[in-house]
Design a protein around this motif. Sequence first.
Motif, PDB file in Angstrom:
ATOM      1  N   UNK A  76       0.829  -1.204   0.000  1.00  0.00           N
ATOM      2  CA  UNK A  76       0.000   0.000   0.000  1.00  0.00           C
ATOM      3  C   UNK A  76       0.863   1.254   0.000  1.00  0.00           C
ATOM      4  N   UNK A  77       1.946   1.232   0.772  1.00  0.00           N
ATOM      5  CA  UNK A  77       2.850   2.377   0.827  1.00  0.00           C
ATOM      6  C   UNK A  77       3.497   2.624  -0.532  1.00  0.00           C
ATOM      7  N   UNK A  78       3.972   1.550  -1.169  1.00  0.00           N
ATOM      8  CA  UNK A  78       4.595   1.697  -2.490  1.00  0.00           C
ATOM      9  C   UNK A  78       3.596   2.216  -3.509  1.00  0.00           C
ATOM     10  N   UNK A  79       2.377   1.702  -3.499  1.00  0.00           N
ATOM     11  CA  UNK A  79       1.355   2.160  -4.450  1.00  0.00           C
ATOM     12  C   UNK A  79       1.041   3.638  -4.245  1.00  0.00           C
ATOM     13  N   UNK A  80       0.953   4.067  -2.994  1.00  0.00           N
ATOM     14  CA  UNK A  80       0.677   5.478  -2.712  1.00  0.00           C
ATOM     15  C   UNK A  80       1.818   6.358  -3.220  1.00  0.00           C
ATOM     16  N   UNK A  81       3.052   5.916  -3.047  1.00  0.00           N
ATOM     17  CA  UNK A  81       4.204   6.689  -3.534  1.00  0.00           C
ATOM     18  C   UNK A  81       4.208   6.742  -5.067  1.00  0.00           C
ATOM     19  N   UNK A  82       3.888   5.625  -5.701  1.00  0.00           N
ATOM     20  CA  UNK A  82       3.803   5.594  -7.165  1.00  0.00           C
ATOM     21  C   UNK A  82       2.700   6.523  -7.676  1.00  0.00           C
ATOM     22  N   UNK A  83       1.581   6.565  -6.975  1.00  0.00           N
ATOM     23  CA  UNK A  83       0.478   7.448  -7.360  1.00  0.00           C
ATOM     24  C   UNK A  83       0.922   8.913  -7.332  1.00  0.00           C
ATOM     25  N   UNK A  84       1.670   9.274  -6.304  1.00  0.00           N
ATOM     26  CA  UNK A  84       2.154  10.660  -6.207  1.00  0.00           C
ATOM     27  C   UNK A  84       3.131  10.964  -7.333  1.00  0.00           C
ATOM     28  N   UNK A  85       4.048  10.049  -7.605  1.00  0.00           N
ATOM     29  CA  UNK A  85       5.016  10.258  -8.678  1.00  0.00           C
ATOM     30  C   UNK A  85       4.318  10.389 -10.029  1.00  0.00           C
ATOM     31  N   UNK A  86       3.326   9.553 -10.273  1.00  0.00           N
ATOM     32  CA  UNK A  86       2.582   9.616 -11.536  1.00  0.00           C
ATOM     33  C   UNK A  86       1.804  10.923 -11.642  1.00  0.00           C
TER      34      UNK A  86
END
Length: 115
Positions: A76-86
């Motif tokens: 979940x943490x990685x997905x949230x970070x990827x969402x911000x980067x995208x």
Amino acid sequence: MEVTSTRRREATRHCAWCGQRLPADGQFGRRRQYCAQTCRQRAYERRSAVQRGGLPEDAVVLSSTELANLQDRLFQLRCAAEDIATAAADGAQPDELHSMARALLGTATGLERLR
């Protein structure tokens, strides 16, 4: 003879076993480490099992359920970070990025306590 006491720092403390917030300590005596006798007992049992198993004293032992839970939370943490980067790469507005960053912070804060 005057007795003086030193006040302890008023930092939020959590149970060493379950992570629940501990009530404020008094001014004297040893600080609490556990919220309840059951948590104290579970911690003792874990220490005893670690010693019997020949593991190092600082070993962390997780059940398969706890490990799966931790892996899910890390995902979940990685997905949230990827969402911000995208979103940043796509030119998202600052308020949207700020909202996403707050959600990421909430996920990361939840990971601070493993139990």
